[in-house]
Enzyme design. Structure first.
Site, PDB file in Angstrom:
ATOM      1  N   HIS A  23      -0.396  27.268  14.124  1.00  0.00           N
ATOM      2  CA  HIS A  23      -0.534  28.180  12.990  1.00  0.00           C
ATOM      3  C   HIS A  23      -0.846  27.417  11.692  1.00  0.00           C
ATOM      4  CE1 HIS A  23       0.597  31.940  10.759  1.00  0.00           C
ATOM      5  NE2 HIS A  23       0.844  31.044   9.805  1.00  0.00           N
ATOM      6  N   GLU A  24      -0.068  26.376  11.394  1.00  0.00           N
ATOM      7  CA  GLU A  24      -0.256  25.658  10.140  1.00  0.00           C
ATOM      8  C   GLU A  24      -1.578  24.855  10.162  1.00  0.00           C
ATOM      9  OE1 GLU A  24       1.477  26.421   7.732  1.00  0.00           O
ATOM     10  OE2 GLU A  24       3.198  27.351   8.723  1.00  0.00           O
TER      11      GLU A  24
ATOM     12  N   HIS B 278      -4.309  27.159   9.147  1.00  0.00           N
ATOM     13  CA  HIS B 278      -4.388  27.242   7.676  1.00  0.00           C
ATOM     14  C   HIS B 278      -5.181  26.047   7.137  1.00  0.00           C
ATOM     15  CE1 HIS B 278      -2.021  30.733   6.964  1.00  0.00           C
ATOM     16  NE2 HIS B 278      -0.834  30.216   7.300  1.00  0.00           N
TER      17      HIS B 278
ATOM     18  N   HIS C  74      -3.991  34.636   6.856  1.00  0.00           N
ATOM     19  CA  HIS C  74      -3.377  35.453   7.906  1.00  0.00           C
ATOM     20  C   HIS C  74      -4.288  36.617   8.292  1.00  0.00           C
ATOM     21  CE1 HIS C  74       0.461  33.658   6.162  1.00  0.00           C
ATOM     22  NE2 HIS C  74       0.350  33.168   7.394  1.00  0.00           N
TER      23      HIS C  74
END
Length: 846
Positions: A167-168, A171, A177
């Site tokens: 997830h990070e 980013h 998101h």
């Protein structure tokens, strides 16, 4: 839930792709997710205290200091190439103090990206732009390549999982998101009312975490909305305890959780490869071994290529082409079909919405479902609806909820003294010592009814206590004349409710001792022999028989107080004083004598006796006494109560004691029964002596009202069933009567107005001039229509709970059984009906 979904993403309806012969369904994967199986849920838990301290955007995003938390260029994927990593290569540095579990998570994430994308992570040497993974506070990252400085990724305790690392990293590659997409409202519903307040109670502190992007500052890379994305919020993101803040608009009963933490979804992979213009996905770490445009499918003896859903494999076995689902029978849509790269969905014209089948459009009456989300009133309009509020409320900026109007803050409330605001209205009030009048706005000073001075006494100050009535707080003192003693309270105070403190005060006459009649005589009037009639001022006359005259110190005596407060009989003395000590009882002696022989011969003076004999022994010399003056003694003040149901009382007037021949009563009164009104009525008796001198005395009849007011009608307790939260409630005003007259009626609530759901006690109090009161009391229960109980399914169970406007229930089938048809959350609406209206599905054996 405030609204039911009205737009459905068709991409979820039976859209799948075949990889090595096994169908893949997003819907099935989501249904298999256990609770909190979402990377963002883990991140929120780890960042509990860091979000506000570090000003993290959307829970885990750090912004460069020159941009702040609300920069304008927020994007779902970076719209400009200067924020992506050069040549698809990302230098990375991992801090040695990172826990072992975090090292493993980072390596697993790197393996995921190497397997599914053309992004390559390499050990940083001397590059100025690189990713630095370290143990900071919480889990967070910057967006994309920051520029001339490292993009720092923090993996603190609680962040050491592959899902969080993937997830990070996403980013850091330039992605926001999933629910931030500009088209997200076609696929999910956001409930801002369920968002929790900030650390200092700011209601809208976290609202910005649900901002929707625009087409200008974001790009979706021509991909459909991805419920399964590792970048998606969970359903309870930033929510109050137990509250849902984000919900799919298709079959929300099927989507209890969004996102996942297993790794990149198919669409996550597709977006990364499109942003970085990856032509192929390498199937191994050696690019020259095998590559595909979208997906690698491992076989027993190698690899083959596959495509994401919404695509089909070209004849070359490597490339994938978009399937135009709308070209085949309009994708089953009744109106418009919208094709996407990798999917399609049905859309409806304004004023219509999709049915639960995700295909058919029907006219929308938003007010019929959950009242349109409106807190008070919902008005359906062509293609839309409007929320409005009851009287005493105004619509908030969200356009749905209502806020109480503080009428007292305006100068137009009309209250003379004080204004008290309550939810939905206001009422006037008065300061202490005042009472609200019937107009509901003006105040009048509270007065107690006048206290009459007692007979044989007085009240002080007379002007304030008896003549004009008394104000609240006035103290009245009672005292008695000599010869009387006080019965009741010496001091009475006027209370703020208009009644008197203390007991009724009266002066009771003290009594003299019974007189002894003279020998050969009697006392007049006969009441002089009655001990209870010998009050102060009572006059008694000694009377002798025929032929006899009175001989003694006094022929007429008066009951009068003495020096030390005791009572005694006295006679008029000099200067109007009374002489009463040591009075002897007089005797009666003959008024003439006859010279007659005595018993032993000598002549003596005698008086005629019985049978012609003479009585002559021991005759004393008669004395000369003055003729008797005319006199009159009035009866004591008479106290009576009103007759039942009447404003008067009947009292019997008796004649005063006197030596006059005839007695008269002044005015229209007569001796005997007379009617007297409430209050004190003076009674004057008079007569004339032989010398035509007018003799008079005065007494009084005091009539008190002891009868309480009576409510002729008083409403029965009643219930109000209303689907509106603030219905109008009214009742007939109670009728009250009194034998003399009603002075005031007070009520605890106005007979017309709005009440919300709950129980109320209403009280009316009526008071007459004498302070007697009566009470009318009844209860009101305002109820919301209840839904009938849902039948418990065979081979399943219902789990029910309560929300702001009623009850909701979810169906769960027992192990080995599956629901026949779609699952929904059944909500008890304000109309007392379950939504949706479709019957509960049956649980059938698998």
């Amino acid at each position: 839930m405030g609204k039911w979904p009205v737009i459905v993403a068709a991409i979820l309806l039976a859209v799948s792709t075949t990889v090595t012969g096994k169908p893949f369904s997003l819907l099935e994967d989501v249904l298999r997710l256990p609770e909190r199986e979402n990377a963002m849920s883990d991140i929120f838990a780890a960042n509990e205290g860091a979000m506000e301290r570090l000003n993290l955007v959307e829970g885990d995003i750090r912004m460069p200091e020159d941009e702040g938390p609300h920069r304008l260029h927020k994007r779902n994927a970076v719209p400009y190439k200067d924020n992506t990593w050069t040549n698809k290569v990302v230098p990375i540095s991992v801090s040695p103090d990172l826990p072992p579990a975090a090292h493993i998570a980072v390596q697993e994430a790197i393996d995921e990206y190497h397997k599914k994308t053309c992004i390559r992570f390499k050990q940083r040497t001397n590059e100025q732009e690189y990713i630095q993974v370290f143990k900071g506070e919480g889990c967070w990252s910057y967006i994309g390549r920051v520029g001339s400085q490292p993009n720092r990724i923090s993996l603190d305790s609680g962040c050491e999982t592959k899902g969080i690392a993937v997830h990070e990293f996403m980013h850091a590659l330039g992605f926001w998101h999933e629910q931030s997409r500009y088209d997200r409202d076609n696929f999910v519903t956001i409930y801002l009312d369920n968002v929790k307040p900030g650390r200092n109670g700011e209601k809208d502190y976290y609202y910005g975490n649900f901002d929707r992007l625009t087409r200008i500052n974001s790009q979706t890379l021509d991909t459909t909305y991805d419920y399964h994305s590792v970048m998606h919020y969970p359903t309870d993101a930033f929510g109050k305890s137990g509250k849902i803040t984000i919900e799919p608009r298709l079959g929300e009963a099927n989507f209890k959780w969004l996102g996942q933490r297993n790794g990149l979804s198919d669409i996550d992979t597709l977006k990364i490869n499109r942003l970085y213009e990856c032509d192929m996905v390498v199937c191994t770490d050696q690019p020259d071994v095998f590559a595909c445009q979208q997906k690698c499918v491992k076989l027993k003896d190698g690899f083959t290529c596959g495509c994401h859903r919404g695509f089909s494999l070209d004849s070359d076995g490597y490339h994938c082409s978009d399937i135009n689902e709308c070209a085949k029978e309009n994708f089953g849509c009744s109106h418009r079909c919208v094709n996407l790269i990798g999917g399609a969905y049905c859309a409806c014209p304004k004023g219509h919405h999709l049915r639960d089948d995700g295909k058919t459009c029907t006219e929308t009456n938003e007010c019929a479902q959950g009242n349109g989300g409106c807190e008070h009133l919902c008005t359906d309009t062509p293609g839309a609806f409007e929320c409005s509020c009851y009287d005493g409320f105004k619509l908030r900026r969200d356009g749905y909820t209502c806020k109480d109007v503080d009428e007292c803050a305006s100068r137009d409330h009309g209250c003379q003294q004080e204004c008290a605001n309550y939810v939905g209205g206001y009422h006037c009030a008065c300061q202490e010592g005042y009472v609200l009048q019937r107009d509901g706005t003006t105040c009048e000073e509270i007065h107690c009814y006048g206290l009459a001075a007692p007979g044989g006494g007085s009240v002080d100050p007379a002007e304030n206590c008896s003549t004009n009535g008394a104000r609240a707080g006035q103290r009245c003192t009672f005292s008695c004349d000599p010869g009387y003693e006080l019965v009741g309270s010496e001091n009475r105070t006027c209370l703020i409710n208009g009644s008197w403190e203390g007991e009724h005060a009266d002066c009771r006459a003290k009594l003299c001792d019974v007189l002894t009649p003279p020998s050969n005589g009697s006392l007049s009037p006969p009441s002089c022999a009655d001990p209870g009639a010998l009050r102060v001022g009572k006059e008694c006359v000694y009377v002798c028989g025929p032929g006899l005259v009175l001989n003694g110190t006094a022929h007429r005596v008066t009951c009068t107080p003495g020096h030390n407060g005791t009572m005694g009989w006295g006679t008029p003395g000099p200067n109007g004083t009374m002489v009463w000590d040591n009075l002897d009882t007089p005797t009666c002696i003959p008024d003439r004598l006859t010279c007659t022989p005595g018993h032993n011969g000598p002549m003596v003076w005698g008086t005629p006796g019985p049978n012609g004999t003479m009585g002559w022994d021991n005759l004393g010399a008669p004395a000369c006494i003055p003729d008797e003056d005319p006199w009159m003694q009035c009866p004591h003040r008479l106290h009576v109560s009103t007759s039942p149901g009447r404003d008067y009382a009947t009292a019997n007037l008796t004649a005063p004691l006197t030596n006059l021949q005839q007695i008269f009563v002044d005015g229209n009164l007569t001796l005997g029964p007379n009617n007297f009104s409430v209050g004190e009525t003076p009674v004057l008796f008079y007569g004339y002596s032989a010398g035509v001198e007018r003799i008079e005395c005065e007494t009084a009849v005091v009539v008190t009202d002891d009868e309480h007011p009576e409510f002729v009608s008083c409403p029965e307790s009643f219930e109000v069933n209303s689907s509106r939260q603030f219905p109008h409630v009214h009742w007939e005003k109670p009728e009250v009567r009194d034998n003399v007259g009603i002075a005031a009626v007070r009520r605890s609530r106005f007979p017309k107005g709005r009440m919300t759901w709950g129980q109320y006690s209403v009280r009316y109090t009526a008071r007459d001039q004498a302070g007697n009161h009566a009470v009318c009391r009844f209860n009101i229960h305002v109820k919301k229509p209840a839904c009938p109980p849902l039948p418990s399914p065979d081979h399943g169970s219902l789990t029910c709970d309560w929300w702001r406007l009623g009850q909701f229930c979810d169906l769960t089938c027992s192990d080995g059984y599956t629901p026949q048809g779609a699952l929904f959350r059944y909500v008890c609406g304000t109309q007392g009906t379950w939504m949706p209206r479709t019957p509960l599905p049956t649980c059938l054996p698998i």
